[in-house]
Design a protein around this motif. Structure first.
Motif, PDB file in Angstrom:
ATOM      1  N   LYS A   1       0.832  -1.209   0.000  1.00  0.00           N
ATOM      2  CA  LYS A   1       0.000   0.000   0.000  1.00  0.00           C
ATOM      3  C   LYS A   1       0.869   1.263   0.000  1.00  0.00           C
ATOM      4  N   ALA A   2       1.895   1.272   0.857  1.00  0.00           N
ATOM      5  CA  ALA A   2       2.784   2.448   0.935  1.00  0.00           C
ATOM      6  C   ALA A   2       3.569   2.597  -0.368  1.00  0.00           C
ATOM      7  N   PHE A   3       3.978   1.484  -0.942  1.00  0.00           N
ATOM      8  CA  PHE A   3       4.720   1.476  -2.208  1.00  0.00           C
ATOM      9  C   PHE A   3       3.861   2.109  -3.314  1.00  0.00           C
ATOM     10  N   ALA A   4       2.615   1.626  -3.427  1.00  0.00           N
ATOM     11  CA  ALA A   4       1.733   2.133  -4.486  1.00  0.00           C
ATOM     12  C   ALA A   4       1.462   3.627  -4.303  1.00  0.00           C
ATOM     13  N   ARG A   5       1.215   4.027  -3.060  1.00  0.00           N
ATOM     14  CA  ARG A   5       0.946   5.447  -2.797  1.00  0.00           C
ATOM     15  C   ARG A   5       2.151   6.314  -3.195  1.00  0.00           C
ATOM     16  N   GLN A   6       3.344   5.810  -2.903  1.00  0.00           N
ATOM     17  CA  GLN A   6       4.538   6.616  -3.178  1.00  0.00           C
ATOM     18  C   GLN A   6       4.894   6.614  -4.676  1.00  0.00           C
ATOM     19  N   LEU A   7       4.491   5.564  -5.408  1.00  0.00           N
ATOM     20  CA  LEU A   7       4.643   5.623  -6.867  1.00  0.00           C
ATOM     21  C   LEU A   7       3.737   6.720  -7.431  1.00  0.00           C
ATOM     22  N   GLU A   8       2.535   6.858  -6.842  1.00  0.00           N
ATOM     23  CA  GLU A   8       1.642   7.958  -7.264  1.00  0.00           C
ATOM     24  C   GLU A   8       2.306   9.306  -7.010  1.00  0.00           C
ATOM     25  N   LEU A   9       2.955   9.443  -5.844  1.00  0.00           N
ATOM     26  CA  LEU A   9       3.624  10.708  -5.522  1.00  0.00           C
ATOM     27  C   LEU A   9       4.749  10.988  -6.525  1.00  0.00           C
ATOM     28  N   ALA A  10       5.469   9.939  -6.929  1.00  0.00           N
ATOM     29  CA  ALA A  10       6.549  10.129  -7.905  1.00  0.00           C
ATOM     30  C   ALA A  10       5.965  10.713  -9.191  1.00  0.00           C
ATOM     31  N   ARG A  11       4.824  10.197  -9.616  1.00  0.00           N
ATOM     32  CA  ARG A  11       4.183  10.743 -10.826  1.00  0.00           C
ATOM     33  C   ARG A  11       3.760  12.181 -10.611  1.00  0.00           C
ATOM     34  N   GLU A  12       3.118  12.433  -9.460  1.00  0.00           N
ATOM     35  CA  GLU A  12       2.595  13.775  -9.177  1.00  0.00           C
ATOM     36  C   GLU A  12       3.710  14.821  -9.164  1.00  0.00           C
ATOM     37  N   PHE A  13       4.887  14.461  -8.625  1.00  0.00           N
ATOM     38  CA  PHE A  13       5.984  15.427  -8.508  1.00  0.00           C
ATOM     39  C   PHE A  13       6.997  15.289  -9.653  1.00  0.00           C
ATOM     40  N   ALA A  14       6.641  14.479 -10.669  1.00  0.00           N
ATOM     41  CA  ALA A  14       7.512  14.275 -11.833  1.00  0.00           C
ATOM     42  C   ALA A  14       8.927  13.878 -11.405  1.00  0.00           C
ATOM     43  N   LEU A  15       8.998  13.001 -10.394  1.00  0.00           N
ATOM     44  CA  LEU A  15      10.286  12.559  -9.867  1.00  0.00           C
ATOM     45  C   LEU A  15      10.538  11.093 -10.234  1.00  0.00           C
ATOM     46  N   PRO A  16      11.814  10.727 -10.417  1.00  0.00           N
ATOM     47  CA  PRO A  16      12.140   9.306 -10.536  1.00  0.00           C
ATOM     48  C   PRO A  16      11.831   8.580  -9.214  1.00  0.00           C
ATOM     49  N   ALA A  17      11.801   7.244  -9.283  1.00  0.00           N
ATOM     50  CA  ALA A  17      11.600   6.437  -8.077  1.00  0.00           C
ATOM     51  C   ALA A  17      12.784   5.503  -7.894  1.00  0.00           C
ATOM     52  N   LEU A  18      13.253   5.405  -6.640  1.00  0.00           N
ATOM     53  CA  LEU A  18      14.349   4.501  -6.303  1.00  0.00           C
ATOM     54  C   LEU A  18      13.759   3.356  -5.492  1.00  0.00           C
ATOM     55  N   VAL A  19      13.810   2.160  -6.077  1.00  0.00           N
ATOM     56  CA  VAL A  19      13.115   1.019  -5.486  1.00  0.00           C
ATOM     57  C   VAL A  19      14.109   0.009  -4.935  1.00  0.00           C
ATOM     58  N   HIS A  20      13.942  -0.264  -3.649  1.00  0.00           N
ATOM     59  CA  HIS A  20      14.742  -1.267  -2.952  1.00  0.00           C
ATOM     60  C   HIS A  20      14.143  -2.639  -3.231  1.00  0.00           C
ATOM     61  N   THR A  21      14.992  -3.640  -3.511  1.00  0.00           N
ATOM     62  CA  THR A  21      14.448  -5.006  -3.616  1.00  0.00           C
ATOM     63  C   THR A  21      14.835  -5.796  -2.373  1.00  0.00           C
ATOM     64  N   PRO A  22      13.951  -6.731  -1.973  1.00  0.00           N
ATOM     65  CA  PRO A  22      14.144  -7.408  -0.686  1.00  0.00           C
ATOM     66  C   PRO A  22      15.364  -8.329  -0.665  1.00  0.00           C
TER      67      PRO A  22
END
Lengths: 289, 205
Positions: free
Chosen positions: A117-138
């Motif tokens: 849920k937090a991941f999906a919400r923050q991907l939305e924020l990346a789109r909204e702020f036109a920012l890249p996303a840095l994704v950690h893998t487990p």
């Protein structure tokens, strides 16, 4: 050798490290917001940490001639703690700031519903702020976690070219390549990649015609046993394996600038080093002023 | 600082106007527009060691605060918004909040922000804290301590609003003691401290 370390946690490092990094050729870096080892118990703790990333740590890096940028996010591990979740509502204030070049680290730790849920919400924020996303893998169940990560990126409608999927290895690199996202590799003793394995991956990419694009090499140095010079060691291993100086500069300098430059917020004009400067009154030369 | 921005580049003026209108329509937008203002609207290039430098991004952000005042007539709501801008702001944003305090009709509700800035040792924040708002609202003992702090952290006293009006015998004594201590240690006394050594009027309470 000119180096941009695209993932290093300088808050956990010493001034000796800054000096050694500068001497090794590091001139710029990105410090992603992450878990501090000691779990946070409140939103205020995040706020102070974010303030340090855009304030004190940027100032400290500049004293050593290094341009400091950061990424801001609720990290996957603490997304599971209901005391930390409300920080999501504060992220927009920080994602609007200069020098914040991505949303991150986001992604999965234990693949829980809360993390997703937090991941999906923050991907939305990346789109909204036109920012890249840095994704950690487990660390655990990495291939499944990487696949699920790429599904979520697609579902969120985020351009894969705006996403780096980090901490990859021989097993997880191909699915990220196929998805069109950037591939991040952490050269970190014991638990992640080594310079020799990194060079083997790069050589395989060149031999198969895929080239050196979309690859980021970082030290991910933090509070654990880690090496802030592992980017340099990788550059040296590339040269020893027959890569050219231009190849090394492509991977260790131009690629991070191309990826994080998509934010339009890189701060690459490092101010002249002035060892007597102060940040909020705190000089690094304690006792000398 | 004047509320009009002289020699404003027309494209910048247009961007500024658009963001002001956005804030007047939806005041919560200031939470992301204020931090992004230097990048999105305009800034003076480079950095400067001059704590009194008149920087474009300061002026731009003060204009956004003025838009907030127009947009939020309720003083308590406006006060909360201003406090949050300061609380979650970096040093540049906090400086701009301090510079804009006298435009926000908050009476003495934002005095805690002035106190917070005066506790830092950041000369840019200390200088911004002692503007017109502090000249009007900061009580005498705190204001004198602020002036003394300027001498300590190297803020030129020319940046302190209302210095000629508020300087009193007690400030003169404090600056005199400071000067004596500097001289005893073989250190110089800032030139702009010297006029304060002449008592001008009896102290306020």
């Amino acid at each position: 050798m000119r180096i941009f370390d695209p993932h290093i946690h300088m808050t956990s490092r010493t001034t000796d490290d800054y000096e050694a990094m500068y001497a090794a050729g590091v001139r710029a870096l990105v410090e992603p917001a992450f878990w501090l080892g000691q779990p946070r118990s409140s939103v205020d703790s995040f706020v102070d940490y974010f303030d340090a990333l855009v304030g004190w740590e940027r100032f400290r890096a500049a004293q050593f001639g290094i341009a400091h940028h950061c990424t801001i996010a609720l990290n996957p591990k603490e997304a599971n703690d209901p005391r930390c979740l409300p920080v999501l509502d504060l992220l927009p204030r920080y994602l609007a700031k200069d020098g914040v070049v991505a949303v991150g680290e986001i992604g999965f730790d234990s693949m829980t519903r809360e993390e997703e849920k937090a991941f999906a919400r923050q991907l939305e924020l990346a789109r909204e702020f036109a920012l890249p996303a840095l994704v950690h893998t487990p660390h655990r169940d990495k291939l499944a976690g990487t696949r699920r990560t790429l599904d979520l990126v697609e579902a969120a409608g985020v351009d894969p070219g705006m996403v780096v999927v980090d901490h990859l290895n021989e097993v997880t690199v191909d699915v990220v390549e196929e998805a069109g996202a950037w591939m991040g590799f952490s050269i970190y003793p014991d638990t992640k990649m080594s310079p020799a394995r990194m060079v083997a991956i790069l050589r395989a990419r060149v031999e198969s015609g895929r080239g050196l694009g979309r690859v980021l090499v970082n030290s991910a140095a933090d509070w654990g046993r880690s090496d802030p010079l592992s980017t340099r060691r990788t550059g040296e291993a590339m040269l020893a394996a027959g890569f050219t100086e231009d190849d090394v500069e492509r991977v260790l300098w131009h690629n991070p600038i191309e990826f994080f430059g998509q934010s339009g917020r890189l701060l690459l004009d490092v101010p002249e080093t002035d060892s007597a400067a102060t940040f909020a009154g705190n000089s690094l030369l304690r006792g000398e002023r | 600082m004047s509320s009009t921005i002289p020699s404003l580049d027309p494209a910048l003026a247009e961007r500024l106007e658009a963001v002001c209108l956005e804030i007047e329509a939806d005041p919560a937008r200031i939470r992301v527009r204020f931090p992004a203002a230097a990048r999105e609207i305009g800034r003076t290039p480079g950095t400067s060691a001059d704590v009194g430098q008149d920087r474009l991004e300061d002026r731009v952000r003060v204009r956004l605060l003025e838009a907030l005042r127009r947009a939020v007539p309720d003083v308590e709501r406006r006060n909360t918004e201003v406090h949050d801008l300061y609380r979650f702001g970096d040093a540049d944003e906090r400086r701009a909040v301090l510079l804009g305090l006298d435009r926000l009709d908050l009476d003495d509700r934002a005095l805690d922000l002035v106190h917070d800035a005066l506790r830092t040792n950041d000369p840019r924040l200390v200088a911004a804290a002692l503007g017109p708002y502090a000249a009007t609202h900061l009580e005498a003992a705190d204001w004198r301590q602020g002036v003394l702090k300027c001498l300590f952290v190297g803020v030129p006293l020319a940046l302190v609003t209302g210095l000629d009006d508020r300087a009193d015998a007690e400030l003169s004594r404090m600056v005199g003691d400071y000067a004596a201590e500097r001289r005893a240690a073989g250190r110089s006394v800032p030139d702009d401290a010297l006029p304060l050594l002449l008592p001008v009027r009896p102290s306020e309470s």
